[in-house]
Design a protein around this motif. Structure first.
Motif, PDB file in Angstrom:
ATOM      1  N   ARG A  30       0.842  -1.203   0.000  1.00 36.30           N
ATOM      2  CA  ARG A  30       0.000   0.000   0.000  1.00 36.30           C
ATOM      3  C   ARG A  30       0.876   1.251   0.000  1.00 36.30           C
ATOM      4  N   GLU A  50       2.150   1.882  -3.441  1.00 40.95           N
ATOM      5  CA  GLU A  50       1.072   2.428  -4.277  1.00 40.95           C
ATOM      6  C   GLU A  50       0.881   3.913  -3.994  1.00 40.95           C
ATOM      7  N   ASP A  51       0.902   4.288  -2.710  1.00 44.06           N
ATOM      8  CA  ASP A  51       0.757   5.696  -2.335  1.00 44.06           C
ATOM      9  C   ASP A  51       1.914   6.525  -2.886  1.00 44.06           C
ATOM     10  N   GLN A  69       1.433   7.116  -6.552  1.00 47.25           N
ATOM     11  CA  GLN A  69       0.392   8.113  -6.772  1.00 47.25           C
ATOM     12  C   GLN A  69       0.947   9.515  -6.503  1.00 47.25           C
ATOM     13  N   LEU A  70       1.713   9.683  -5.431  1.00 45.85           N
ATOM     14  CA  LEU A  70       2.311  10.982  -5.136  1.00 45.85           C
ATOM     15  C   LEU A  70       3.304  11.408  -6.210  1.00 45.85           C
TER      16      LEU A  70
END
Length: 103
Positions: A49, A52-53, A56-57
């Motif tokens: 996770r 993934e974050d 995205q950032l």
């Protein structure tokens, strides 16, 4: 001298097989040493996770401009018309603060 095993921490895949008894040839086919017949396994990648974050950032940051162009234009105009004032006390204060932070 004993050879170094760089694969000691590799976990077996979830699709089956044991990492110590399974071998993969250059075509990507896996064969079980004990079974004696070819088994094709798909490669799998699991992303946490947090990863993934971070992705995205990274995507969001790519769309942010490197500089505040409005501020850059204000500074250019002030320099060109001679109204830009250098605050020496602020520069010295910030340099001293940076030096203290590094020590």
């Amino acid at each position: 001298m004993d050879p170094i095993d760089n694969n000691a921490n590799i976990k077996p895949s979830r699709t089956g097989g044991d990492a110590r008894t399974s071998t993969v040839d250059q075509t990507g086919r896996s064969s079980q040493a004990n079974a004696g017949k070819a088994v094709i396994e798909a490669d799998a990648v699991t992303i946490t996770r947090m990863a993934e974050d971070m992705l995205q950032l990274e995507t969001q940051l790519a769309s942010v401009p490197d500089a505040n162009m409005e501020r850059v234009e204000q500074l250019r105009a002030a320099i060109s018309d001679g109204s830009y004032q250098v605050d020496l006390e602020r520069i010295v204060s910030n340099l001293l603060q940076a030096e203290q932070d590094l020590s």
